[in-house]
Design a protein around this motif. Structure first.
Motif, short mmCIF file in Angstrom:
data_model
loop_
_atom_site.label_atom_id
_atom_site.label_comp_id
_atom_site.label_asym_id
_atom_site.label_seq_id
_atom_site.Cartn_x
_atom_site.Cartn_y
_atom_site.Cartn_z
N LYS A 227 0.85 -1.19 0.00
CA LYS A 227 0.00 0.00 0.00
C LYS A 227 0.88 1.24 0.00
O LYS A 227 1.91 1.30 0.68
CB LYS A 227 -0.90 0.00 1.23
N HIS A 228 0.49 2.24 -0.81
CA HIS A 228 1.26 3.48 -0.91
C HIS A 228 0.35 4.66 -0.60
O HIS A 228 -0.75 4.78 -1.15
CB HIS A 228 1.84 3.61 -2.33
N ALA A 229 0.80 5.54 0.31
CA ALA A 229 -0.06 6.63 0.77
C ALA A 229 -0.23 7.73 -0.28
O ALA A 229 -1.32 8.28 -0.43
CB ALA A 229 0.51 7.23 2.05
N GLY A 230 0.80 8.07 -1.01
CA GLY A 230 0.71 9.15 -1.99
C GLY A 230 1.07 10.50 -1.39
O GLY A 230 1.08 10.69 -0.17
N LYS A 231 1.36 11.46 -2.26
CA LYS A 231 1.84 12.77 -1.83
C LYS A 231 0.79 13.57 -1.07
O LYS A 231 1.11 14.32 -0.14
CB LYS A 231 2.33 13.57 -3.04
N PHE A 232 -0.47 13.44 -1.45
CA PHE A 232 -1.52 14.16 -0.73
C PHE A 232 -1.58 13.73 0.73
O PHE A 232 -1.71 14.57 1.63
CB PHE A 232 -2.87 13.96 -1.42
N MET A 233 -1.49 12.42 0.97
CA MET A 233 -1.54 11.93 2.34
C MET A 233 -0.26 12.30 3.10
O MET A 233 -0.30 12.58 4.30
CB MET A 233 -1.74 10.42 2.35
N GLU A 234 0.88 12.31 2.40
CA GLU A 234 2.13 12.71 3.05
C GLU A 234 2.05 14.16 3.54
O GLU A 234 2.61 14.51 4.57
CB GLU A 234 3.30 12.59 2.07
N ALA A 235 1.36 14.98 2.76
CA ALA A 235 1.25 16.40 3.10
C ALA A 235 0.05 16.71 3.98
O ALA A 235 -0.20 17.89 4.28
CB ALA A 235 1.16 17.23 1.82
N ASN A 236 -0.69 15.73 4.41
CA ASN A 236 -1.91 15.94 5.19
C ASN A 236 -1.62 16.80 6.43
O ASN A 236 -0.73 16.50 7.22
CB ASN A 236 -2.50 14.60 5.62
N GLY A 237 -2.35 17.89 6.56
CA GLY A 237 -2.14 18.84 7.65
C GLY A 237 -1.16 19.94 7.32
O GLY A 237 -1.05 20.92 8.04
N GLY A 238 -0.44 19.76 6.20
CA GLY A 238 0.57 20.72 5.82
C GLY A 238 0.33 21.31 4.44
O GLY A 238 -0.80 21.62 4.06
N THR A 239 1.42 21.45 3.68
CA THR A 239 1.38 22.09 2.37
C THR A 239 1.90 21.15 1.29
O THR A 239 2.94 20.51 1.48
CB THR A 239 2.22 23.39 2.37
N LEU A 240 1.18 21.09 0.16
CA LEU A 240 1.64 20.33 -1.00
C LEU A 240 2.04 21.33 -2.08
O LEU A 240 1.22 22.12 -2.54
CB LEU A 240 0.53 19.41 -1.51
#
Length: 485
Positions: A227-240
């Motif tokens: 399973k891969h979270a992706g960039k949106f989930m990595e940036a959750n709560g922050g800035t993409l």
């Protein structure tokens, strides 16, 4: 930009002796006759990069002056000068915030080493602070180098945008520092300290764009073993930060638009959408409005991203920022490469200011990096930037240093068939010149090549600095030395 050394001493003779040593190394020297005058300069304007502070002065003593400087929150490194080198004096000075001490009279080499060490420690501390802010996502607009009118406008707009979650589109040529602005937006917002995730949309493989941005479930496609979270989930709560957004394929633009509108993403293979809290900052070096007209960019996505546009100026539009950028890069690369380059020679800075920099700040950064790594003198010279100046680095050939832009043609010979060179051995009648004449020409040529930097000249000639100074006086070369410096 030359580093400034503030010499605080009530003895004018001591001030002149110290200035003579520092001037030859390219430092800018300013004076203060008392502790009060030094405090006023450091707290009310002017400032300095290093302070040389005498401990025994009428009025405020050196230790009292040092205490006032530290109480005022001035972080400048201070080196104390004392005629008494006792351990008690040294301990008191260090406890008061001094970085080093000199026992008067101080030798030129000890003085220069102390000043260089103080500057290097300052650079190291600043670089550590910069890296900490970068890693923790707390870079602010105060950390962006540049105070030109275009950059002041960028900073003013950025500070306003940072106070809300409004989408920001940063436009500008390649290399102008769009990601630096994006990081400052993040660090100045209430999301500071949360994740800042940067994605170069132009570098994403076409068949993996969706997976990289939105994530995927295990087994959702061939090769999806986890399973891969992706960039949106990595940036959750922050800035993409979506760099080069104009390179995103049209089919992905549709899915990106939905993610922005709904605040949720659909990972590949997932049964339901996933809510995300992400602030979007995008950037492009293209004209997005023109892309919309050409059908290469969705109009609805453009309006969604372009709510608060910020245009980053090209470096040629803010040339007055070049000295500060050069100083910043030199300080950074000094730390990274363990070098002690003090700055740029006057003619080098004029060269950098006159260049158009098609690659913008990135090109300037890389040019400074290369020059600093290869530099063999305290100040960067024009020949350290051969691609810009057209001047090759001086080479040693047969014991004679050549500083010409091109090699002398084989047929171009001087008297008695001797090759033309900066230092001639044979006179016009074909006889050997005297050692005194040859020595004078060699020292004069070295002064020109190394811009009057006596430490470098002495090292290249293989003699001590005191011997070199004596020979300069004996040969009557003081004026040439002043002109070169």
């Amino acid at each position: 930009m030359a580093k400034t050394v503030l010499v605080v001493d009530d003895d004018p003779t001591q001030r002149r002796l110290i200035q003579a040593v520092l001037d030859r190394e390219g430092y800018a020297v300013v004076h203060a006759e008392s502790g009060g005058e030094a405090i006023d300069r450091l707290t009310k304007g002017g400032g300095a990069d290093v302070v040389l502070l005498d401990l025994v002065m009428p009025g405020l003593s050196g230790l009292e002056t040092l205490a006032e400087i530290r109480t005022a929150g001035v972080p400048v490194p201070v080196i104390v000068l004392t005629a008494n080198g006792g351990i008690e004096t040294v301990v008191k000075a260090m406890q008061a915030g001094a970085q080093d001490f000199f026992v008067k009279p101080v030798g030129p080499e000890r003085l220069l080493i102390g000043v260089r060490n103080a500057l290097q420690l300052t650079q190291l501390s600043a670089e550590i602070g910069r890296l900490k802010k970068h890693v923790s996502g707390r870079t602010s607009f105060d950390d962006i180098v540049g105070d030109s009118p275009p950059m002041r406008m960028v900073k003013a707009l950025g500070v306003r945008a940072a106070k809300s979650g409004i989408p920001v589109l940063i436009t500008g040529e390649s290399g102008v520092g769009k990601e630096v602005i994006a990081r400052a937006l993040h660090g100045a917002s209430d999301r500071a300290g949360k994740p800042f995730v940067a994605v170069n949309c132009g570098a994403l493989p076409a068949n993996l764009v969706e997976s990289i941005l939105f994530g995927h479930e295990k087994g959702s496609f061939t090769g999806a073993t986890d399973k891969h979270a992706g960039k949106f989930m990595e940036a959750n709560g922050g800035t993409l930060f979506l760099d080069e957004i104009g390179e995103l394929p049209l089919d992905m633009q549709v899915k990106l638009l939905r993610a922005l509108q709904e605040g949720e993403i659909d990972p590949v293979g997932a049964k339901r959408a996933v809510k995300v809290d992400v602030r979007i900052v995008s950037a492009t070096n293209r004209d997005p409005a023109q892309q919309v007209k050409e059908g290469a960019f969705r109009e609805d996505l453009f309006y969604r991203l372009n709510v608060f546009p910020i245009e980053a100026p090209a470096l040629r539009e803010r040339r007055e920022d070049i000295p500060a950028l050069v100083e910043h890069f030199i300080a950074r690369f000094n730390v990274e490469e363990g070098k002690r380059v003090a700055g740029c020679a006057v003619e080098t800075m004029a060269l950098l200011l006159g260049f158009d920099w098609p690659g913008n700040v990135r090109q300037l950064e890389n040019s400074i990096y290369r020059a600093l790594v290869l530099a063999d003198s305290p100040l960067l010279q024009p020949h350290d930037f051969p691609a810009i100046s057209g001047i090759a680095m001086p080479l040693t050939s047969g014991g004679v240093i050549s500083h010409d832009r091109a090699e002398t043609p084989a047929g171009d010979a001087g008297a008695e068939g001797q090759p033309d060179s900066p230092v001639r051995i044979i006179d016009a009648r074909g006889h050997l010149r005297t050692l005194d004449e040859i020595e004078r020409d060699l020292i004069q040529h070295a002064i020109e090549v190394y811009s009057g930097h006596m430490s470098e000249i002495a090292r290249r000639l293989g003699i001590g600095r005191s011997t070199l100074y004596r020979k300069v006086r004996e040969q009557g070369l003081e004026e040439q030395l002043k002109e070169a410096g």
